[in-house]
Design a protein around this motif. Sequence first.
Motif, PDB file in Angstrom:
ATOM      1  N   ARG A 157      36.924  59.997 -14.345  1.00 11.42           N
ATOM      2  CA  ARG A 157      37.799  58.863 -14.621  1.00 11.42           C
ATOM      3  C   ARG A 157      37.925  58.525 -16.106  1.00 11.42           C
ATOM      4  NH1 ARG A 157      39.510  55.705 -10.368  1.00 11.42           N
ATOM      5  NH2 ARG A 157      38.628  56.198  -8.337  1.00 11.42           N
ATOM      6  N   LEU A 158      37.222  59.241 -16.983  1.00 13.14           N
ATOM      7  CA  LEU A 158      37.416  59.003 -18.406  1.00 13.14           C
ATOM      8  C   LEU A 158      38.686  59.711 -18.862  1.00 13.14           C
ATOM      9  CD1 LEU A 158      33.819  59.443 -19.860  1.00 13.14           C
ATOM     10  CD2 LEU A 158      34.980  57.348 -19.191  1.00 13.14           C
ATOM     11  N   SER A 159      39.277  59.241 -19.940  1.00 12.36           N
ATOM     12  CA  SER A 159      40.461  59.890 -20.469  1.00 12.36           C
ATOM     13  C   SER A 159      40.560  59.606 -21.956  1.00 12.36           C
ATOM     14  CB  SER A 159      41.724  59.404 -19.744  1.00 12.36           C
ATOM     15  OG  SER A 159      41.854  58.010 -19.872  1.00 12.36           O
ATOM     16  N   ASN A 505      37.792  35.716 -25.417  1.00 12.48           N
ATOM     17  CA  ASN A 505      38.122  34.665 -26.387  1.00 12.48           C
ATOM     18  C   ASN A 505      39.125  35.165 -27.430  1.00 12.48           C
ATOM     19  OD1 ASN A 505      36.382  32.843 -25.143  1.00 12.48           O
ATOM     20  ND2 ASN A 505      34.651  33.485 -26.400  1.00 12.48           N
ATOM     21  N   LYS A 506      40.096  35.932 -26.947  1.00  8.61           N
ATOM     22  CA  LYS A 506      41.183  36.496 -27.759  1.00  8.61           C
ATOM     23  C   LYS A 506      40.717  37.602 -28.695  1.00  8.61           C
ATOM     24  CE  LYS A 506      44.122  32.381 -27.702  1.00  8.61           C
ATOM     25  NZ  LYS A 506      44.929  31.434 -28.500  1.00  8.61           N
ATOM     26  N   ARG A 507      39.447  37.974 -28.624  1.00  8.79           N
ATOM     27  CA  ARG A 507      38.914  39.031 -29.496  1.00  8.79           C
ATOM     28  C   ARG A 507      38.671  40.301 -28.690  1.00  8.79           C
ATOM     29  NH1 ARG A 507      39.242  37.599 -35.002  1.00  8.79           N
ATOM     30  NH2 ARG A 507      39.545  35.357 -34.956  1.00  8.79           N
ATOM     31  N   LEU A 508      38.829  41.473 -29.333  1.00  7.15           N
ATOM     32  CA  LEU A 508      38.672  42.764 -28.669  1.00  7.15           C
ATOM     33  C   LEU A 508      37.269  43.298 -28.920  1.00  7.15           C
ATOM     34  CD1 LEU A 508      42.124  44.333 -29.595  1.00  7.15           C
ATOM     35  CD2 LEU A 508      41.475  43.178 -27.469  1.00  7.15           C
ATOM     36  N   ILE A 509      36.562  43.622 -27.827  1.00  4.57           N
ATOM     37  CA  ILE A 509      35.174  44.082 -27.899  1.00  4.57           C
ATOM     38  C   ILE A 509      35.070  45.416 -27.170  1.00  4.57           C
ATOM     39  CG2 ILE A 509      32.774  43.514 -27.356  1.00  4.57           C
ATOM     40  CD1 ILE A 509      33.675  40.565 -27.181  1.00  4.57           C
ATOM     41  N   PRO A 510      34.500  46.438 -27.802  1.00  4.23           N
ATOM     42  CA  PRO A 510      34.379  47.731 -27.114  1.00  4.23           C
ATOM     43  C   PRO A 510      33.315  47.675 -26.026  1.00  4.23           C
ATOM     44  CG  PRO A 510      33.265  47.831 -29.231  1.00  4.23           C
ATOM     45  CD  PRO A 510      33.953  46.484 -29.169  1.00  4.23           C
ATOM     46  N   THR A 511      33.556  48.356 -24.926  1.00  3.84           N
ATOM     47  CA  THR A 511      32.575  48.453 -23.855  1.00  3.84           C
ATOM     48  C   THR A 511      31.636  49.622 -24.132  1.00  3.84           C
ATOM     49  OG1 THR A 511      33.970  49.933 -22.564  1.00  3.84           O
ATOM     50  CG2 THR A 511      34.248  47.561 -22.187  1.00  3.84           C
ATOM     51  N   GLU A 512      30.602  49.729 -23.312  1.00  2.00           N
ATOM     52  CA  GLU A 512      29.677  50.860 -23.423  1.00  2.00           C
ATOM     53  C   GLU A 512      30.434  52.179 -23.256  1.00  2.00           C
ATOM     54  OE1 GLU A 512      25.954  52.639 -20.787  1.00  2.00           O
ATOM     55  OE2 GLU A 512      26.456  50.522 -20.650  1.00  2.00           O
ATOM     56  N   THR A 513      31.374  52.201 -22.314  1.00  3.20           N
ATOM     57  CA  THR A 513      32.172  53.405 -22.086  1.00  3.20           C
ATOM     58  C   THR A 513      33.039  53.712 -23.303  1.00  3.20           C
ATOM     59  OG1 THR A 513      32.264  52.930 -19.721  1.00  3.20           O
ATOM     60  CG2 THR A 513      33.881  54.476 -20.573  1.00  3.20           C
ATOM     61  N   GLY A 514      33.643  52.682 -23.884  1.00  2.00           N
ATOM     62  CA  GLY A 514      34.477  52.879 -25.061  1.00  2.00           C
ATOM     63  C   GLY A 514      33.700  53.462 -26.224  1.00  2.00           C
ATOM     64  N   ARG A 515      32.487  52.983 -26.443  1.00  2.05           N
ATOM     65  CA  ARG A 515      31.643  53.518 -27.516  1.00  2.05           C
ATOM     66  C   ARG A 515      31.319  54.989 -27.275  1.00  2.05           C
ATOM     67  NH1 ARG A 515      28.203  49.402 -30.359  1.00  2.05           N
ATOM     68  NH2 ARG A 515      28.819  47.339 -29.660  1.00  2.05           N
ATOM     69  N   LEU A 516      30.980  55.311 -26.016  1.00  2.00           N
ATOM     70  CA  LEU A 516      30.598  56.675 -25.665  1.00  2.00           C
ATOM     71  C   LEU A 516      31.744  57.642 -25.915  1.00  2.00           C
ATOM     72  CD1 LEU A 516      28.575  58.654 -24.366  1.00  2.00           C
ATOM     73  CD2 LEU A 516      29.474  57.972 -22.133  1.00  2.00           C
ATOM     74  N   VAL A 517      32.938  57.284 -25.433  1.00  2.00           N
ATOM     75  CA  VAL A 517      34.107  58.150 -25.616  1.00  2.00           C
ATOM     76  C   VAL A 517      34.434  58.287 -27.099  1.00  2.00           C
ATOM     77  CG1 VAL A 517      36.595  58.322 -25.221  1.00  2.00           C
ATOM     78  CG2 VAL A 517      35.083  57.686 -23.342  1.00  2.00           C
ATOM     79  N   PHE A 601      37.244  50.465 -14.548  1.00  2.00           N
ATOM     80  CA  PHE A 601      37.023  49.209 -15.259  1.00  2.00           C
ATOM     81  C   PHE A 601      35.552  48.979 -15.607  1.00  2.00           C
ATOM     82  CE2 PHE A 601      40.827  48.628 -12.603  1.00  2.00           C
ATOM     83  CZ  PHE A 601      41.745  48.436 -13.620  1.00  2.00           C
ATOM     84  N   GLY A 602      34.776  50.074 -15.690  1.00  2.00           N
ATOM     85  CA  GLY A 602      33.387  49.941 -16.089  1.00  2.00           C
ATOM     86  C   GLY A 602      32.423  49.993 -14.910  1.00  2.00           C
ATOM     87  N   LYS A 603      31.269  49.338 -15.061  1.00  2.00           N
ATOM     88  CA  LYS A 603      30.199  49.405 -14.067  1.00  2.00           C
ATOM     89  C   LYS A 603      30.561  48.658 -12.790  1.00  2.00           C
ATOM     90  CE  LYS A 603      26.208  49.575 -17.207  1.00  2.00           C
ATOM     91  NZ  LYS A 603      24.970  48.867 -17.596  1.00  2.00           N
TER      92      LYS A 603
END
Length: 704
Positions: A157-159, A505-517, A601-603
Amino acid sequence: MVIVESPAKAKTVGRFLGKGYTVKASVGHVRDLLRSELSVDIENNFQPKYRVPNEKRAVVKEIKALAKTAEEVYLATDPDREGEAIAWHLLEAAEIDPKIAKRVVFHEITQPAIEEAFSHPRGIDMNLVNAQQGRRILDRLVGYSLSPLLWEKVRSRLSAGRVQSVALRLVVEREREIESFVPQEYWTIQAEFLPEGLQQSFIARLVRINEQEVQLSNEAETQAVVARLEQARYSIARIKRGERRRRPAAPFITSTLQQEASRRLGFTPRRTMMIAQQLYEGLDVGEGGATGLITYMRTDSTNVSELAQREARDYIRQAFGEAFLPPSPPHYRTRAVAAQEAHEAIRPTSVFRVPEKVKPYLTTDQFRLYQLIWQRFVASQMEAAVLDTLAVEVEGKHEDQVYLFRASGSSVRFPGFLVLYEEARDEDQRGGEEEENVRIPAGIQEGQPQRLVRVLPEQHFTQPPPRYTEASLVQALEEYGIGRPSTYAPILSTIQERGYVVRENKRLIPTETGRLVNDLLVQHFPDIVDIGFTARMEEDLDEIASGQRAWTDVIRTFYDSFAPQVKKAQAEIPVSKIDLEPIGRDCPQCGHPLVIRYGRFGKFISCSNFPACRYTEPWLEKLGVACPEDGGDLVIRKTRRGRVFYGCANYPQCQFISWKRPLPTPCPACGGLLVEANKREAQCLRCNETFLLEKVGEKAAESA
């Protein structure tokens, strides 16, 4: 016969054309690459394999039948590269005779614009088609090469995408800057002065000591300076009066519309573009049928037609007076080197269609966005604001020390465009506004003695760079030359829908999956996520659009370096698939252990006996804060639309929720639950008192 993309646009265009024309909607693209395979013949000079999707076959069949009976077929798709490509695909898929096919382009859906377009038809511009085709094939080569690699080496499911991966990298690197940031203490000193013979005091900031910039790093050093300041004698050393002209912002282009709608209205880029599309395609505003309210909304040009400028000047003269008109219509420089989308800025099709007049016919969101576009455009054609500026320097002397304080302020002499509109800014762009606009008493003179009322030392800590908002990320993409007007909204939607980034809170935060990719791509495909490389690819696509390069040459140059990287990564990237992690509970349906899995959508939590047992439950991320109602763990939750909120893990027994992030430190006043009120302040939900976040952080550190 006339073919447009959407039914709404077909209805509006049909109204203006009248009898003798059949207007049909293709409902977007009618042909695309196959989803089930690469659909690009690499060995045959990257020739694409197109197919009409099943859901579009009936549409194409109907268009094909109608085209055979038509004397002329006008392809009236949108005035950008994608619209040009759709027109070409229609020609090919519906087998329309090129001899009767004509391309018409209009940037607004109004009677004059339609008549003008249909009186000047042209052929399909294959340079624009090939630029769009080149982008599509580039993205397919990247996506269909990298995604299977991630499935095999990491998890399903990663892309990965070409431009989206660069946007993800910006978010991840910003987050790591924030995490590695070490705050540095520093102090500032302000003083309140009362001019001799006057009743009004003012605040000035200490800027120099003996011609040296003030740098105070701790309290002891600061208090030593304060003690000497209290012994000094003060007078006005210099007064400088001036004038500053503030010009209005340019009319909207796609990126600035998305930024301003995000800051001012709280709209996501996708929502902004969806509503703008409705305003462009046409709505019934009591004029006898649907009419387009704004010009085409995918553009990187700030140009405005002479007709629109004349109309705007007539309106400004009537509504505000001659003084608010500049001597000649203003012209704004287009940021893009080769603005290739629509050739006009986003503006109302008629400034005399004022927002309040059309408000009864629009939804709340449509009205708010139309009002924003209307105000920005009219303001852009108005005279500059004139501000009177005043800078005062106060000099203090004590023994051999000379202290220089400075205060500056401004007042509006002539409001100009400010009577109608002022650009919004993010919170982190507003710093220093208050101290730069001090109220300085009238009657102040050079040499005038000043009585020191009080000294105001203040402790500060340097702040990390702010997380990206959707507005500031669009701004960064535009500044780096990444993507184009039609791609900003999809880029931001994609990185969130894939679960690589969350909006909190209107801010964009990378997820664990985003960091890994991101880390895998940076390590093994540095070019794909390199900002400069991606920007140069956009320049190559621009050269295709202008006919300077062949699209196959651009693809070949890219693929010859990309393919070996894929092969090397296939051999070098270790299989690091994350094992299923038990959570210590059994499945309530079948008794097998529950485990953590990763989805789009993550875990999430599911049964280890999948697919025989399909039990699932959401993964609840704990905040380390107790619920104020029942003492349970407070966790992060999401609404169906993806908005983050905070609730009790014991839901539905406990229904406590907060839209603001709870903090682990209790309220200093009453011990209640503190939440982040804004970027700088915390607020207690029990006693409603507010506290500076940095002070709350200090208290937490002391407790630890």
